[in-house]
Write a protein that holds these residues in place. Structure first.
Motif, mmCIF file in Angstrom:
data_model
loop_
_atom_site.group_PDB
_atom_site.id
_atom_site.type_symbol
_atom_site.label_atom_id
_atom_site.label_comp_id
_atom_site.label_asym_id
_atom_site.label_seq_id
_atom_site.Cartn_x
_atom_site.Cartn_y
_atom_site.Cartn_z
ATOM 1 N N LEU A 272 0.853 -1.185 0.000
ATOM 2 C CA LEU A 272 0.000 0.000 0.000
ATOM 3 C C LEU A 272 0.892 1.240 0.000
ATOM 4 O O LEU A 272 1.768 1.361 0.849
ATOM 5 N N THR A 273 0.649 2.139 -0.928
ATOM 6 C CA THR A 273 1.472 3.347 -1.038
ATOM 7 C C THR A 273 0.594 4.586 -0.962
ATOM 8 O O THR A 273 -0.422 4.683 -1.651
ATOM 9 N N LEU A 274 0.991 5.515 -0.105
ATOM 10 C CA LEU A 274 0.293 6.791 0.040
ATOM 11 C C LEU A 274 1.196 7.919 -0.432
ATOM 12 O O LEU A 274 2.326 8.053 0.038
ATOM 13 N N THR A 275 0.700 8.711 -1.373
ATOM 14 C CA THR A 275 1.445 9.890 -1.818
ATOM 15 C C THR A 275 0.530 11.107 -1.752
ATOM 16 O O THR A 275 -0.700 10.975 -1.695
ATOM 17 N N ALA A 276 1.129 12.280 -1.760
ATOM 18 C CA ALA A 276 0.345 13.519 -1.686
ATOM 19 C C ALA A 276 0.964 14.588 -2.569
ATOM 20 O O ALA A 276 2.187 14.676 -2.694
ATOM 21 N N SER A 277 0.118 15.387 -3.190
ATOM 22 C CA SER A 277 0.596 16.497 -4.023
ATOM 23 C C SER A 277 -0.324 17.693 -3.841
ATOM 24 O O SER A 277 -1.518 17.547 -3.565
ATOM 25 N N LYS A 278 0.255 18.890 -3.999
ATOM 26 C CA LYS A 278 -0.519 20.127 -3.870
ATOM 27 C C LYS A 278 -1.244 20.434 -5.182
ATOM 28 O O LYS A 278 -0.725 20.182 -6.256
ATOM 29 N N GLU A 279 -2.435 20.990 -5.060
ATOM 30 C CA GLU A 279 -3.181 21.483 -6.211
ATOM 31 C C GLU A 279 -3.876 22.784 -5.815
ATOM 32 O O GLU A 279 -4.280 22.937 -4.662
ATOM 33 N N THR A 280 -3.992 23.689 -6.767
ATOM 34 C CA THR A 280 -4.727 24.928 -6.517
ATOM 35 C C THR A 280 -5.974 24.922 -7.372
ATOM 36 O O THR A 280 -5.900 24.894 -8.601
ATOM 37 N N ILE A 281 -7.140 24.897 -6.726
ATOM 38 C CA ILE A 281 -8.426 24.865 -7.419
ATOM 39 C C ILE A 281 -9.227 26.085 -6.994
ATOM 40 O O ILE A 281 -9.455 26.305 -5.804
ATOM 41 N N ASP A 282 -9.630 26.881 -7.989
ATOM 42 C CA ASP A 282 -10.393 28.114 -7.713
ATOM 43 C C ASP A 282 -9.674 28.988 -6.676
ATOM 44 O O ASP A 282 -10.280 29.488 -5.719
ATOM 45 N N SER A 283 -8.368 29.121 -6.850
ATOM 46 C CA SER A 283 -7.507 29.954 -5.994
ATOM 47 C C SER A 283 -7.388 29.430 -4.568
ATOM 48 O O SER A 283 -6.926 30.155 -3.683
ATOM 49 N N LYS A 284 -7.798 28.195 -4.333
ATOM 50 C CA LYS A 284 -7.701 27.598 -3.001
ATOM 51 C C LYS A 284 -6.727 26.423 -3.036
ATOM 52 O O LYS A 284 -6.793 25.578 -3.931
ATOM 53 N N LEU A 285 -5.833 26.375 -2.051
ATOM 54 C CA LEU A 285 -4.852 25.294 -1.975
ATOM 55 C C LEU A 285 -5.534 24.012 -1.505
ATOM 56 O O LEU A 285 -6.290 24.016 -0.534
ATOM 57 N N CYS A 286 -5.259 22.926 -2.198
ATOM 58 C CA CYS A 286 -5.800 21.612 -1.837
ATOM 59 C C CYS A 286 -4.663 20.598 -1.759
ATOM 60 O O CYS A 286 -3.575 20.817 -2.302
ATOM 61 N N TRP A 287 -4.922 19.512 -1.037
ATOM 62 C CA TRP A 287 -3.983 18.384 -1.020
ATOM 63 C C TRP A 287 -4.670 17.178 -1.633
ATOM 64 O O TRP A 287 -5.785 16.811 -1.263
ATOM 65 N N HIS A 288 -3.971 16.594 -2.601
ATOM 66 C CA HIS A 288 -4.478 15.440 -3.350
ATOM 67 C C HIS A 288 -3.749 14.192 -2.833
ATOM 68 O O HIS A 288 -2.538 14.079 -2.944
ATOM 69 N N ILE A 289 -4.515 13.258 -2.244
ATOM 70 C CA ILE A 289 -3.961 12.022 -1.702
ATOM 71 C C ILE A 289 -4.225 10.878 -2.674
ATOM 72 O O ILE A 289 -5.346 10.737 -3.181
ATOM 73 N N ALA A 290 -3.219 10.058 -2.940
ATOM 74 C CA ALA A 290 -3.378 8.859 -3.770
ATOM 75 C C ALA A 290 -3.041 7.641 -2.924
ATOM 76 O O ALA A 290 -1.934 7.535 -2.391
ATOM 77 N N LEU A 291 -4.011 6.729 -2.789
ATOM 78 C CA LEU A 291 -3.827 5.488 -2.048
ATOM 79 C C LEU A 291 -3.816 4.350 -3.063
ATOM 80 O O LEU A 291 -4.848 4.035 -3.667
ATOM 81 N N THR A 347 -6.003 2.513 -7.540
ATOM 82 C CA THR A 347 -5.564 3.777 -6.938
ATOM 83 C C THR A 347 -6.794 4.615 -6.627
ATOM 84 O O THR A 347 -7.610 4.874 -7.503
ATOM 85 N N ILE A 348 -6.919 4.991 -5.362
ATOM 86 C CA ILE A 348 -8.028 5.835 -4.919
ATOM 87 C C ILE A 348 -7.480 7.239 -4.687
ATOM 88 O O ILE A 348 -6.493 7.415 -3.981
ATOM 89 N N ARG A 349 -8.130 8.216 -5.279
ATOM 90 C CA ARG A 349 -7.661 9.605 -5.194
ATOM 91 C C ARG A 349 -8.677 10.444 -4.429
ATOM 92 O O ARG A 349 -9.877 10.402 -4.727
ATOM 93 N N LEU A 350 -8.184 11.161 -3.434
ATOM 94 C CA LEU A 350 -9.028 12.050 -2.631
ATOM 95 C C LEU A 350 -8.412 13.438 -2.638
ATOM 96 O O LEU A 350 -7.199 13.574 -2.435
ATOM 97 N N ARG A 351 -9.255 14.444 -2.860
ATOM 98 C CA ARG A 351 -8.757 15.823 -2.839
ATOM 99 C C ARG A 351 -9.680 16.668 -1.987
ATOM 100 O O ARG A 351 -10.877 16.720 -2.216
ATOM 101 N N LEU A 352 -9.079 17.296 -0.965
ATOM 102 C CA LEU A 352 -9.812 18.206 -0.092
ATOM 103 C C LEU A 352 -9.000 19.469 0.093
ATOM 104 O O LEU A 352 -7.785 19.486 -0.128
ATOM 105 N N ARG A 353 -9.685 20.487 0.552
ATOM 106 C CA ARG A 353 -9.022 21.760 0.813
ATOM 107 C C ARG A 353 -7.944 21.592 1.878
ATOM 108 O O ARG A 353 -8.097 20.815 2.821
ATOM 109 N N ALA A 354 -6.851 22.331 1.725
ATOM 110 C CA ALA A 354 -5.750 22.258 2.679
ATOM 111 C C ALA A 354 -6.162 22.904 4.015
ATOM 112 O O ALA A 354 -7.026 23.792 4.045
ATOM 113 N N GLY A 355 -5.537 22.434 5.093
ATOM 114 C CA GLY A 355 -5.803 22.996 6.417
ATOM 115 C C GLY A 355 -5.347 24.435 6.510
ATOM 116 O O GLY A 355 -4.461 24.889 5.768
ATOM 117 N N GLU A 356 -5.934 25.157 7.420
ATOM 118 C CA GLU A 356 -5.613 26.589 7.552
ATOM 119 C C GLU A 356 -4.526 26.807 8.595
ATOM 120 O O GLU A 356 -4.278 25.957 9.440
#
Length: 356
Positions: A272-291, A347-356
């Motif tokens: 099982l491998t977990l990776t993360a990458s930053k994405e900017t959607i609608d000027s908001k920073l998000c973190w994209h997790i891939a499991l 591969t399951i991909r989840l993207r949510l807004r980054a923490g403040e």
């Protein structure tokens, strides 16, 4: 008598006028050349800045111009690349070098001697549309399931009470005691199923806070009871975080990990491998997790149904885990997307807004 010879002074004046006109013409030409060059540079800058790719092809498919002179880094999984004749129009799937799927819309326009191919990235719109359609379907199914669950819960409570009384009364009769315990276990499983249905159907109101993702997934792994034999690779950066409800998202993480573990039950070297990458959607920073797992994968004809409640690719499963997870992620205005190939893993991909 009038002389037919031209006056030298007139010739000089005419030559001087011609020289002035010629210089003016040369100056105008150079000015136009500079303007044309400036316009070409500006046009090239605009073409390079537009959020879509353009290829101009000749009659025989030769490349005459492109604002993406280098080939796109990855593979089109549904046919020829757009810069080759015969490539399909419409929605296309593209897999980049990090094995992440993108959805692109291709359009071809004919010219007098060739064609222009335009490619737009519509991944965000496509995933949002998919998720909205699923959510509408899930809400309708959830309302029906909730009505059934409420009708079942009352008689189920009576069954649980009577089954418990039977266990107490038959404690001195081993054969009957075993049967009564099986009844009690069955009632408990039904009660768990009813509880899951009600959880699935109820309105969700997340109470968001900042969640440190690396430790969050480690805690979810421990709660799932992962075997020591599993090759667990948590590559999430320490800075990665989500803005979400930790209790609700913990349900998602545990559900997804349990699914991955079941998919790898027959795998000699489960990973099982977990990776993360930053994405900017609608000027908001998000973190994209891939499991990602290396399990049995999901057949192509089942992939579109995996979020439906009561549909499971595992024998004996309730089929509620992914449906509940989908509702929780949607309540967070996030994205949940599954990529899989039978026999190769998921591969399951989840993207949510980054923490403040």
């Amino acid at each position: 008598m009038t002389s037919s010879a031209t006056d030298p002074r007139q010739l000089l004046e005419a030559f001087a006028a011609f020289t002035v006109a010629s210089n003016q013409l040369q100056s105008s030409y150079e000015s136009l050349q500079n303007q044309l060059s400036m316009l070409q540079n500006e046009f090239q800058t605009v073409l390079e800045a537009v959020p879509f790719a353009i290829w101009v092809l000749g009659e025989n498919g030769e490349l005459r111009f492109s604002n993406r002179p280098e080939a796109l880094p990855g593979t089109f999984t549904d046919g020829l690349p757009p810069w080759e004749l015969g490539s399909p129009n419409g929605l296309r799937r593209f897999r980049d070098l990090e094995d992440m799927d993108h959805f692109l819309e291709q359009e071809t326009r004919p010219t007098e001697k060739g064609q222009i191919v335009i490619l737009r990235d519509v991944t965000e719109q496509h995933l949002r549309a998919q998720q909205t359609n699923r959510e509408e379907r899930l809400q309708a199914m959830g309302m029906m399931a909730a009505e059934l669950a409420h009708e079942i819960r009352n008689p189920l409570g009576s069954l649980a009470l009577f089954a418990g009384m039977l266990v107490e009364d038959l404690c001195d009769v081993p054969e009957s005691l075993e049967l009564s315990r099986k009844i009690q276990d069955g009632v408990q499983r039904l009660n768990t199923l009813v509880t899951n249905i009600l959880t699935f159907s109820r309105d969700l109101s997340p109470k968001p806070t900042t969640i440190s993702l690396k430790s969050f997934w480690e805690e979810a792994k421990n709660a799932t009871g992962v075997s020591e034999e599993l090759d667990w690779r948590n590559k999430i950066p320490a800075t990665a975080s989500w803005h979400g409800d930790p209790d609700l998202l913990r349900q998602v993480a545990v559900n997804l990990l349990q699914n991955s573990l079941r998919a790898m039950e027959d795998c000699p070297k489960p990973k099982l491998t977990l990776t993360a990458s930053k994405e900017t959607i609608d000027s908001k920073l998000c973190w994209h997790i891939a499991l990602g797992d290396n399990g049995c994968g999901i057949p192509k004809d089942s992939l579109s149904r995996i979020f439906d409640p009561f549909y499971s690719t595992f024998g004996g499963g309730t089929g509620l885990g992914l449906a509940v997870s989908h509702r929780i992620i949607t309540a967070h205005n996030g994205i949940l997307h599954v990529e899989s190939e039978a026999g190769k893993g998921t591969t399951i991909r989840l993207r949510l807004r980054a923490g403040e």
